[in-house]
Design a protein around this motif. Structure first.
Motif, short mmCIF file in Angstrom:
data_model
loop_
_atom_site.label_atom_id
_atom_site.label_comp_id
_atom_site.label_asym_id
_atom_site.label_seq_id
_atom_site.Cartn_x
_atom_site.Cartn_y
_atom_site.Cartn_z
N THR A 171 60.67 -14.35 49.38
CA THR A 171 60.62 -14.78 47.98
C THR A 171 59.28 -15.44 47.69
N TRP A 172 58.84 -15.34 46.45
CA TRP A 172 57.69 -16.10 45.98
C TRP A 172 57.95 -16.53 44.55
N CYS A 173 57.32 -17.60 44.13
CA CYS A 173 57.63 -18.25 42.87
C CYS A 173 56.77 -17.70 41.74
N ASP A 174 57.13 -18.09 40.50
CA ASP A 174 56.36 -17.64 39.34
C ASP A 174 54.92 -18.13 39.39
N ALA A 175 54.73 -19.33 39.94
CA ALA A 175 53.36 -19.84 40.06
C ALA A 175 52.53 -18.94 40.97
N SER A 176 53.16 -18.38 41.99
CA SER A 176 52.47 -17.43 42.87
C SER A 176 52.05 -16.19 42.10
N VAL A 177 52.93 -15.70 41.24
CA VAL A 177 52.62 -14.52 40.43
C VAL A 177 51.44 -14.82 39.49
N LEU A 178 51.49 -15.96 38.85
CA LEU A 178 50.40 -16.36 37.95
C LEU A 178 49.07 -16.46 38.69
N ALA A 179 49.10 -17.09 39.86
CA ALA A 179 47.87 -17.27 40.63
C ALA A 179 47.31 -15.92 41.07
N GLU A 180 48.18 -15.02 41.53
CA GLU A 180 47.70 -13.71 41.96
C GLU A 180 47.14 -12.92 40.79
N LYS B 56 59.79 -18.48 52.21
CA LYS B 56 59.30 -18.67 50.85
C LYS B 56 57.78 -18.80 50.84
N LEU B 57 57.18 -18.29 49.78
CA LEU B 57 55.76 -18.48 49.49
C LEU B 57 55.67 -19.14 48.13
N GLU B 58 55.16 -20.39 48.10
CA GLU B 58 55.12 -21.14 46.85
C GLU B 58 53.70 -21.62 46.56
N VAL B 59 53.40 -21.77 45.29
CA VAL B 59 52.13 -22.33 44.83
C VAL B 59 52.44 -23.52 43.94
N HIS C 43 47.91 -12.69 47.29
CA HIS C 43 47.62 -11.25 47.27
C HIS C 43 47.66 -10.65 48.67
N GLN C 44 47.16 -11.40 49.65
CA GLN C 44 47.16 -10.90 51.02
C GLN C 44 48.53 -11.00 51.70
N LEU C 45 49.29 -12.03 51.34
CA LEU C 45 50.45 -12.38 52.16
C LEU C 45 51.82 -12.11 51.55
N LYS C 46 51.92 -11.83 50.28
CA LYS C 46 53.23 -11.92 49.62
C LYS C 46 54.29 -11.01 50.25
#
Length: 234
Positions: free
Chosen positions: A170-179, A3-6, A162-165
């Motif tokens: 999986t990555w969270c909605d916060a990750s999408v927002l941050a990117e 997982k990748l989370e922000v 942006h570099q790692l996803k």
């Protein structure tokens, strides 16, 4: 499944489980930028503490003591969290004890993680390479400002996403927002950061040069990590 989370602020940490994750603590203006710079300039270690009183308790240990609150150096301390206080001449071979308004608080709140690393624009690529090698869940913790979200930490989180996803399942909605925010701002971070409340706060203190420095990309190849409660070169 990796997982990748922000997390946009430590105030939301209670919603997450850090077990099995590498946490990247982010406080662009200015704690994690200054810590990264200091470790790269040869500081033996930096001990992050939560309160001014804890910092004072190290007074007789022969360490440099740093304390910042509301963007200013606390009276009676050697320095605050300006990166220019962490030059090679000042910190090489020395142990520092540091407390800040947001960054050291976020570090102390991350103790349930498998590992804690320090991220800044100064070592963006180095952090990303390090995280890929660890092959674990990654949790990007923005220190924010007194429990609230801020732009600069979110932008850095987005740069990492942006570099790692595509290294993660999986990555969270916060990750999408941050990117998405990072992609809007990346062509001119300095211009975009004029919108930041913390940027305005630091300008009122007359330390615009700190803002400029902290937005420099990839000046440093090292990644500070926490071992036995101390920040050292990874």
């Amino acid at each position: 499944m990796k997982k990748l989370e922000v997390c946009f602020t430590p105030a939301l940490l209670h919603l997450y489980d850090l077990t099995g994750s590498v946490v990247v603590v982010i406080d662009i203006f200015r704690a994690t930028s200054s810590i990264t710079y200091g470790i790269d300039n040869g500081a033996k270690a930096i001990i992050p503490v939560a309160t001014v009183e804890e910092c004072i308790a190290y007074k007789d240990h022969g360490h440099l003591l740093g304390a910042e609150r509301n963007g200013e150096v606390v009276d009676g301390f050697d320095f605050g969290n300006s990166p220019f206080s962490y030059s090679k001449e000042k910190v090489e071979g020395k142990t520092l004890v540091l407390t800040t308004t947001n960054g050291t608080h976020a570090i102390n709140e991350s103790k349930g993680a498998d590992e804690i690393v320090i991220g800044s624009f100064l070592n963006l690529n180095a952090v990303c390479h390090y995280l890929v090698k660890q092959d674990k869940n990654v949790f990007l913790l923005c220190s924010g400002w007194k429990g609230k979200v801020n732009l600069e930490d979110t932008l850095f989180a987005g740069a990492v996403v942006h570099q790692l996803k595509f290294h993660f399942d999986t990555w969270c909605d916060a990750s999408v927002l941050a990117e998405d925010l990072y992609l809007m701002a990346k062509d001119d971070l300095h211009e975009y950061m004029k919108k930041s409340s913390h940027s305005e706060r630091l300008k009122k203190l007359g330390i615009e040069k700190d803002i400029e420095f902290c937005l420099n990309l990839n000046l440093i190849d090292s990644v500070p990590v926490i071992k036995d409660g101390m920040i050292v070169k990874g």
